[in-house]
Scaffold this active site. Sequence first.
Site, PDB file in Angstrom:
ATOM      1  CG  ASN A 187      -8.661  -1.672  12.089  1.00 47.31           C
ATOM      2  OD1 ASN A 187      -7.730  -2.341  11.649  1.00 47.31           O
ATOM      3  ND2 ASN A 187      -9.131  -0.612  11.463  1.00 47.31           N
ATOM      4  CG  ASP A 205      -0.322  -0.582   2.474  1.00 49.67           C
ATOM      5  OD1 ASP A 205       0.917  -0.559   2.585  1.00 49.67           O
ATOM      6  OD2 ASP A 205      -1.061  -1.056   3.349  1.00 49.67           O
ATOM      7  CG  HIS A 229      -5.674  -2.466   8.900  1.00 49.32           C
ATOM      8  ND1 HIS A 229      -5.742  -1.134   9.259  1.00 49.32           N
ATOM      9  CD2 HIS A 229      -4.370  -2.795   9.035  1.00 49.32           C
ATOM     10  CE1 HIS A 229      -4.534  -0.708   9.579  1.00 49.32           C
ATOM     11  NE2 HIS A 229      -3.679  -1.693   9.459  1.00 49.32           N
ATOM     12  CD  GLU A 237      -8.552   0.720   7.841  1.00 53.48           C
ATOM     13  OE1 GLU A 237      -8.469  -0.207   8.679  1.00 53.48           O
ATOM     14  OE2 GLU A 237      -7.887   1.761   7.936  1.00 53.48           O
TER      15      GLU A 237
HETATM   16  C1  F6R Z   1       1.479  -1.509   6.057  1.00 59.37           C
HETATM   17  C2  F6R Z   1       0.235  -2.245   6.187  1.00 59.37           C
HETATM   18  C3  F6R Z   1      -0.512  -2.332   7.478  1.00 59.37           C
HETATM   19  C4  F6R Z   1       0.378  -2.605   8.676  1.00 59.37           C
HETATM   20  C5  F6R Z   1      -0.448  -2.614   9.967  1.00 59.37           C
HETATM   21  C6  F6R Z   1       0.417  -2.818  11.199  1.00 59.37           C
HETATM   22  O1  F6R Z   1       2.027  -1.640   4.766  1.00 59.37           O
HETATM   23  O2  F6R Z   1      -0.196  -2.769   5.224  1.00 59.37           O
HETATM   24  O3  F6R Z   1      -1.502  -3.329   7.378  1.00 59.37           O
HETATM   25  O4  F6R Z   1       1.016  -3.851   8.521  1.00 59.37           O
HETATM   26  O5  F6R Z   1      -1.134  -1.397  10.079  1.00 59.37           O
HETATM   27  O6  F6R Z   1       1.241  -1.714  11.351  1.00 59.37           O
HETATM   28  P1  F6R Z   1       2.310  -1.652  12.541  1.00 59.37           P
HETATM   29  O7  F6R Z   1       3.310  -2.705  12.263  1.00 59.37           O
HETATM   30  O8  F6R Z   1       2.887  -0.261  12.436  1.00 59.37           O
HETATM   31  O9  F6R Z   1       1.562  -1.882  13.803  1.00 59.37           O
END
Ligand code: F6R
Length: 251
Positions: free
Chosen positions: A145, A76, A147, A152
């Site tokens: 959450n 992303d 995702h 989401e």
């Molecule tokens: C980032 C992504 C997100 C993160 C998730 C966890 O490329 O796709 O799904 O993997 O938000 O983020 P952290 O590791 O910062 O808690």
Amino acid sequence: MQGIDTDIAPRVIVGDTLHSVAEAVAAAVAGHVAGAPSAVLGLATGATMVPVYAALVRAHRDTGLSFARCTSFNLDEYVGLAATHPASFARFMQAHLFAHADFAAAATHLPRGMARDLAREADRYERAIADAGGIGLQVLGIGANGHIGFNEPGSAFDTRTRVVDLAAPTRAANQAGFPPGEPVPARALTMGIATILGAGQLVLAATGARKAAAVAACITGAIGPHCPASALRLHPRVTIILDRAAASRLN
Ligand code: F6R
């Protein structure tokens, strides 16, 4: 909501320390690349990935692990951020991995958050993944959450790369990466859940108590769009690597 039944169980590994989680994720990537030097890797950003990429950089430096023939696709990117923006995922990848290993620059891909036609950019990204032969191994984090990527809660399991609105808790969680006073963008381009499930193998990493509820929902809760990570249980080759805090709500 209709439940989905599956007999597929992800492999769950619980490490004692953050370091052991990062080493296990890095070992999965390194093993994949050792077996397939022209591997197509799916990569993630975020705090969980920082020690993972540090471990891969160490493996590159100390053991000669080479990414020179690999192709990569990140999950992303924020809409409206140039690759040079300090909080862009493109910059994150340079800072933590690409600048310290031997990836060919032209073979590392992220969705272009500055594209004028975002729908076209999303289609182009999907096609680029397909043209590369599909992703062999996809690394994932998980949001508190539930995702995955920026899919989401509420994201359908047949989604592909597209523009999404970021949930308020996601924007709050990611605020620290932005310069003071600058809001987290409201939208992002993300691979869809079907795109992620199209990878040959998935490795999800989660650390910290903040992730415990999402991890439990992912592994033992009902499968459905309310918990995008639960879609992993529809995939036959999934490894989930946790520290004790993230695993604390599993039975
Ligand atoms: C980032 C992504 C997100 C993160 C998730 C966890 O490329 O796709 O799904 O993997 O938000 O983020 P952290 O590791 O910062 O808690």
